[in-house]
Design an enzyme around this catalytic site. Structure first.
Site, PDB file in Angstrom:
ATOM      1  CG  HIS A  46      -1.921  -1.058   1.265  1.00  0.00           C
ATOM      2  ND1 HIS A  46      -3.105  -1.225   0.514  1.00  0.00           N
ATOM      3  CD2 HIS A  46      -1.885  -2.013   2.158  1.00  0.00           C
ATOM      4  CE1 HIS A  46      -3.568  -2.325   0.602  1.00  0.00           C
ATOM      5  NE2 HIS A  46      -3.087  -2.780   1.658  1.00  0.00           N
ATOM      6  CD  GLN A 147      -0.324  -8.874   5.566  1.00  0.00           C
ATOM      7  OE1 GLN A 147       0.117  -8.422   4.686  1.00  0.00           O
ATOM      8  NE2 GLN A 147      -1.046  -8.326   6.557  1.00  0.00           N
TER       9      GLN A 147
END
Length: 255
Positions: A46, A147
């Protein structure tokens, strides 16, 4: 062979902490690296930086006591390969929802015969100068972080963690809450149950549990059993510091 100090801390049972970096700044990377945190996670998913800038940021960090880590945009061979070639001591791969996806992620992180990563003269080997020493480092010392940020991952967590080669499983609470239909309700009973299920699986498979934390939640997360904590963002640190001084200025001229 050089050791990964962060991996050594985790092996010894210690808790570790570091912030995220979202901005493409080698100067900020150097400043944060000298604060004394265990690690810095450069956010290639991001954040604003590409691999070229991420590599330069990592070079600034690795000459301090702080360990440079990198999150790649996706579980993709090219992205993982290029991410590791920056010289990061650990790699975070987002949105792992099945055993098959975990197997692919581990394969992408390792050279043959243990994986499919291609060997090249990237920044990690000082562009070909330290090829042999980096080969050994990558085999033994690289930290692999997968993740868990979707309800499917929680449902499949035991199968995912059965895959050899995972060092840390990292919960992304916000994305997980969205996938569970309780957006932003991080204390929702379903979220707490998901945390417990992941923590139990980590204990069963001897894998370090991690989570995105925030101020006033660190002790709670540590008490739950999380040992790999990321929290705070470089942009927030700058914004909060500047805003605090501005508020003091406004208060001073109005009093």
């Amino acid at each position: 062979m050089m050791k990964n100090s962060l991996k050594e801390k985790l092996k010894s049972g210690k808790c570790v902490y570091g912030p995220f970096m979202m901005t493409a700044s080698t100067d900020t990377a150097e400043i944060l690296a000298n604060v004394g945190c265990d690690m810095i996670m450069i956010d290639g998913e991001h954040g604003a930086m590409g691999f070229e800038t991420a590599g330069k940021m990592i070079s600034q960090i690795k000459y301090t006591q702080t360990t440079p880590l990198l999150r790649v945009p996706w579980n993709d061979l090219t992205m993982v390969k290029q991410g590791l070639d920056t010289g990061a001591s650990g790699i975070m791969i987002p949105m792992i929802n099945s055993k098959e996806e975990a197997e692919r992620a581990i394969q992408y992180c390792h050279y043959p015969p243990n994986g499919v990563r291609g060997f090249g003269a990237g920044r990690a080997s000082l562009f070909g100068i330290n090829t042999e020493s980096y080969w050994e480092y990558a085999k033994e010392e690289l930290l692999v972080i997968l993740q868990v940020e979707h309800v499917k991952a929680v449902e499949n967590i035991d199968e995912i963690l059965s895959v050899p080669g995972i060092d840390v499983v990292f919960i992304g609470p916000m994305d997980l809450s969205v996938s569970m239909g309780v957006k932003g309700e991080l204390d929702h009973p379903d979220m707490q149950a998901a945390y417990s299920k992941v923590l139990d699986a980590c204990q069963k498979h001897n894998i370090v549990p991690g989570i995105m934390t925030q101020p006033n939640l660190m002790k709670k997360h540590i008490d739950l059993g999380f040992r790999f904590l990321l929290g705070g963002i470089d942009a927030m640190f700058i914004h909060q510091g500047a805003k605090q001084l501005l508020e003091e200025f406004k208060s001073s001229i109005n009093s």
